[in-house]
Design a protein around this motif. Structure first.
Motif, mmCIF file in Angstrom:
data_model
loop_
_atom_site.group_PDB
_atom_site.id
_atom_site.type_symbol
_atom_site.label_atom_id
_atom_site.label_comp_id
_atom_site.label_asym_id
_atom_site.label_seq_id
_atom_site.Cartn_x
_atom_site.Cartn_y
_atom_site.Cartn_z
ATOM 1 N N GLY A 1 0.788 -1.222 0.000
ATOM 2 C CA GLY A 1 0.000 0.000 0.000
ATOM 3 C C GLY A 1 0.815 1.265 0.000
ATOM 4 N N ALA A 2 2.147 1.150 0.038
ATOM 5 C CA ALA A 2 3.012 2.330 0.018
ATOM 6 C C ALA A 2 3.273 2.758 -1.422
ATOM 7 N N LEU A 3 3.617 4.017 -1.613
ATOM 8 C CA LEU A 3 3.964 4.513 -2.941
ATOM 9 C C LEU A 3 5.183 3.767 -3.472
ATOM 10 N N ALA A 4 5.119 3.371 -4.720
ATOM 11 C CA ALA A 4 6.203 2.586 -5.321
ATOM 12 C C ALA A 4 7.308 3.526 -5.788
ATOM 13 N N LEU A 5 8.100 4.025 -4.845
ATOM 14 C CA LEU A 5 9.175 4.955 -5.174
ATOM 15 C C LEU A 5 10.338 4.787 -4.201
ATOM 16 N N ASP A 6 11.480 5.298 -4.639
ATOM 17 C CA ASP A 6 12.678 5.299 -3.799
ATOM 18 C C ASP A 6 13.048 6.706 -3.351
ATOM 19 N N VAL A 7 12.769 7.693 -4.214
ATOM 20 C CA VAL A 7 13.092 9.092 -3.913
ATOM 21 C C VAL A 7 11.874 9.941 -4.263
ATOM 22 N N LEU A 8 11.438 10.769 -3.327
ATOM 23 C CA LEU A 8 10.348 11.707 -3.587
ATOM 24 C C LEU A 8 10.866 13.124 -3.369
ATOM 25 N N VAL A 9 10.788 13.940 -4.416
ATOM 26 C CA VAL A 9 11.180 15.341 -4.344
ATOM 27 C C VAL A 9 9.903 16.179 -4.379
ATOM 28 N N VAL A 10 9.623 16.887 -3.297
ATOM 29 C CA VAL A 10 8.414 17.711 -3.206
ATOM 30 C C VAL A 10 8.806 19.171 -3.391
ATOM 31 N N LEU A 11 8.402 19.753 -4.506
ATOM 32 C CA LEU A 11 8.595 21.180 -4.727
ATOM 33 C C LEU A 11 7.420 21.949 -4.109
ATOM 34 N N ASP A 12 7.589 23.256 -3.971
ATOM 35 C CA ASP A 12 6.543 24.090 -3.349
ATOM 36 C C ASP A 12 6.209 23.573 -1.952
ATOM 37 N N ALA A 13 7.206 23.059 -1.245
ATOM 38 C CA ALA A 13 6.963 22.443 0.065
ATOM 39 C C ALA A 13 6.328 23.387 1.089
ATOM 40 N N PRO A 14 6.560 24.716 1.030
ATOM 41 C CA PRO A 14 5.863 25.581 1.993
ATOM 42 C C PRO A 14 4.343 25.519 1.889
ATOM 43 N N GLN A 15 3.814 25.029 0.758
ATOM 44 C CA GLN A 15 2.367 24.954 0.591
ATOM 45 C C GLN A 15 1.764 23.680 1.203
ATOM 46 N N LEU A 16 2.598 22.818 1.769
ATOM 47 C CA LEU A 16 2.097 21.586 2.394
ATOM 48 C C LEU A 16 1.483 21.894 3.748
ATOM 49 N N ASP A 17 0.187 21.624 3.928
ATOM 50 C CA ASP A 17 -0.414 21.697 5.250
ATOM 51 C C ASP A 17 -0.137 20.387 5.979
ATOM 52 N N VAL A 18 -0.395 20.366 7.278
ATOM 53 C CA VAL A 18 0.025 19.228 8.082
ATOM 54 C C VAL A 18 -0.734 17.950 7.723
#
Length: 714
Positions: free
Chosen positions: A418-435
């Motif tokens: 059930g986890a995302l099938a990835l090894d590296v996740l790069v999140v841009l615009d990270a200040p827009q992430l709410d909790v």
């Protein structure tokens, strides 16, 4: 981290059932047709004036209720399925939170150092929640619960995360039953659908039993709920009714969440309750906790230091704890490897969590990291806040939006656990992430994977509650790589100066920056329309459809409503035959709180309003058009965060001076790619805001949670 917070009950920003990002006082109404000269920024603007009290409405303020916050909606099938996926994902998170809460048998264990009344308060709350004590025994003594030990270095596998399912809609029978209760209490029948969706299938019974549940519907004020309760209950209710107390405490904390806070100082909540004529605010807080409406925490302080008791809604409290746990898990489960390349690449190879800071140009560094990881055979994904942000990166980045990644509409999908099938996740615009979104995202990552949070710390924060990017930076629990790549040209130089508190005069030989002085709000509207429709297309070569107007709020003589009305009259006049809209109108569509999608009206039919949102067909149901769609020639800075346009016109009428702050100016000015026009009517207030108003801080708990989980061993 507890920061200085404003009173949790500011003057209400509701306007016609809406909540403004920043209420703007009306200015002069008339249009002044006289031409104004074009000039460069005056260096004298740098001189700050003493005693300025400008206060900035933080990124999440009424923005969250409006659905403000930058970023376009991810591409998805027409008919609003992206909205359903978003709602389903939110509900799934809350269900998982409740499940974890039940499994742990109590509230968050974070009060070992409480003493005196604060310790009694927290211990009693835990006893009430566990069923060991009744609400009437709230202040009975109970021993404090020991602080939870840090997780073991070898964690157990994460619980599977299921893809969200389609969110159920309120049945016609439920809506009809709610409508009947509303009519009995003299409330508008139009609220029936919202109440049914908010309270669920038992909404009618809940509302009849506890009329103050009406406060859970966005836009409803306490005095309106009080009138509704009096009509239903008569003499059986009063200002000290425990149901009213619980509802008011929850309402205050929800309003604080609109300003970005995940918790509030208990003393501030009591003061706000007193303003609402609650006879005994202390007892009201106790009743709210006994009802299970709120949780109680203490800020992490040393022994013999004053204790700050915080109140918070469980949805945000559990999301913050879950996020902290999962971030700590990523830090501990990543295997250090030697990756060759720039500093960001090397840091990502060696750590499970990395923070990357920089402006627009720095986004290329984060994308290059993902491309390099893919070349080595790793599954690397780039995620942005909105669709426009993904498109700016180009096809090579293969970027998806965070909502699309979580819903499964785009991205690598999920593995057998059930986890995302990835090894590296790069999140841009990270200040827009709410909790809550951040918790869902990090919970979906497999052990041993790597997370890079990349963004510009100078921009306005998330529209939703939390300060995720800032808290991770402040906690200093992972490498922080600052980009050395500046944004180019006069615009990059201007915005960079604003970021450090300086409003500099910048040479703009190609008319990249133009200042248009105005005397009042009426002239500001007139000059804005002239710029968009004539001056910018003629002098800069950017057509009106690629020029975005940004202002401080929705109301007022030069807010988005006034500007959009004037721009529609000039650019696409029409009778507004589709619920106030005509084909060709530019619109801002809010599919979910904190997300804004820009588009154009195509047509309307029995299903709803049909939009073309940057190439993606979307249908907004008829009943949601009024609350979810606005004209979009003019946006607020909160709505525009995460997006950019070839040309931007920022409108600063005189009555907006008190709404300005450095993050607001930085965000608004930074949305322009080639040209920025500033319709300037605030005199020295602009320079003062840049130099002296750093923006409102948020009260959150993520930083101390991370510090406790990842503190170095003594």
């Amino acid at each position: 981290m507890t920061a200085p917070t404003p009173d949790p009950t500011p003057a209400d920003a509701a306007d016609g059932g809406e909540r403004r990002e920043s209420p703007v006082a009306d200015g002069s109404a008339g249009l002044a047709g006289a031409e104004s000269g074009v000039q460069a920024p005056d260096p004298s603007d740098d001189a700050p004036a003493a005693g300025d009290a400008a206060a900035e409405g933080d990124a999440g303020a009424a923005a969250a209720a409006e659905g403000e916050g930058g970023g376009a909606q991810d591409a998805g099938p027409a008919g609003g399925s992206e909205v359903e996926a978003e709602i389903a994902a939110q509900r799934e998170l809350r269900a998982r939170i409740e499940q974890r809460k039940a499994e742990r048998g109590g509230t968050i264990e974070s009060g070992a150092k409480l003493s005196g009344k604060a310790a009694d308060l927290l211990a009693a709350v835990r006893a009430v929640e566990s069923g060991d004590a009744a609400g009437s025994e709230f202040f009975d003594a109970a021993p404090p619960v020991p602080r939870r030990p840090a997780p073991a270095p070898a964690p157990t596998p994460p619980a599977p995360v299921r893809a969200p399912e389609r969110a159920p809609e309120a049945s016609p029978e439920t809506v009809a039953a709610v409508r009947a209760v509303l009519v009995r209490g003299g409330a508008p029948e139009a609220l029936a659908l919202q109440v049914a969706e908010t309270l669920g299938e038992s909404a009618a019974d809940l509302l009849a039993d506890d009329p103050w549940q009406l406060l859970s519907v966005p836009g409803v004020r306490p005095e309106q709920a009080d009138g509704f309760a009096r009509a239903l209950l008569g003499d059986a209710c009063g200002p000290g009714d425990e149901r009213r107390a619980a509802a008011l405490v929850t309402w205050l904390l929800e309003r604080a969440a609109l300003q970005g806070h995940t918790a509030q100082d208990a003393s501030a909540v009591r003061a706000a309750l007193a303003e609402r004529k609650v006879p005994d605010p202390d007892e009201a807080v106790q009743q709210a906790v006994a009802y299970g409406a709120v949780l109680v925490f203490q800020e992490g302080v040393e022994d013999e230091q004053p204790v700050t008791v915080l109140l918070g809604l469980d949805r945000y409290a559990m999301a913050e704890e879950s996020l902290a746990d999962r971030l700590a898990r990523l830090v501990r489960t990543a295997t250090s490897q030697d990756w060759e390349g720039p500093e960001l690449v090397r840091a990502t190879g060696a750590h499970g969590l990395v923070v990357h800071t920089g402006g627009e140009a720095a986004r290329a560094e984060a994308v290059a990291l993902a491309v390099r990881a893919r070349e080595t055979g790793l599954r690397a994904v780039v995620a942005t806040h909105g669709e426009q942000g993904s498109r700016r990166l180009g096809a090579e980045a293969g970027a998806v939006t965070v909502p699309a990644l979580l819903s499964g509409a785009a991205g690598p999908g999920r593995d057998e656990d059930g986890a995302l099938a990835l090894d590296v996740l790069v999140v841009l615009d990270a200040p827009q992430l709410d909790v809550e979104t951040a918790a869902m995202l990090v919970e979906s990552m497999p052990d041993g994977s790597r997370l890079v949070l990349s963004g510009d710390p100078g921009v306005l924060g998330s529209a939703g509650a939390g300060h995720v990017f800032g808290d991770v930076i402040a906690a200093r629990v992972c490498p922080q790589i600052a980009s050395r790549t500046p944004d180019p040209g006069p615009l990059g130089e201007l915005v960079s100066g604003i970021g450090i508190g300086e409003l500099n005069q910048v040479p703009a030989p190609g008319k990249e920056i133009v200042i248009v002085p105005v005397r009042d709000a009426g002239e500001a509207v007139h000059r804005t329309v002239q710029l968009v429709a004539d001056s910018v297309p003629r002098a800069i070569g950017v057509p009106a459809e690629q020029t975005q107007v940004i202002t401080v709020g929705h109301g007022g003589s030069a807010g988005t409503r006034a500007l959009n009305a004037a721009l529609k009259q000039r650019l696409n006049p029409g009778p507004g035959r589709f619920g106030g809209f005509d084909p060709g109108d530019r619109v801002a569509y809010t599919p979910a709180p904190g997300r804004t999608l820009t588009g154009t009206v195509v047509s309307a039919d029995a299903e709803g309003l049909r939009l073309d949102c940057e190439g993606t067909g979307t249908v907004v149901p008829r009943e949601r058009v009024e609350s979810a769609v606005r004209h979009g020639w003019a946006l607020t800075a909160h709505q525009a965060a995460g997006m950019r346009w070839p040309a931007v016109v920022v409108v600063l009428p005189g009555d907006a001076a008190q709404m300005l702050s450095r993050p607001w100016v930085y965000t608004a000015f930074g949305r322009a790619e080639r040209h920025l026009s500033v319709v300037h009517g605030v005199d020295q207030a602009l320079a003062r805001a840049v130099a002296e108003v750093p923006g409102a801080e948020r009260t959150t708990r993520l930083r101390p949670l991370l510090e406790a989980l990842l503190a170095p061993a003594p």
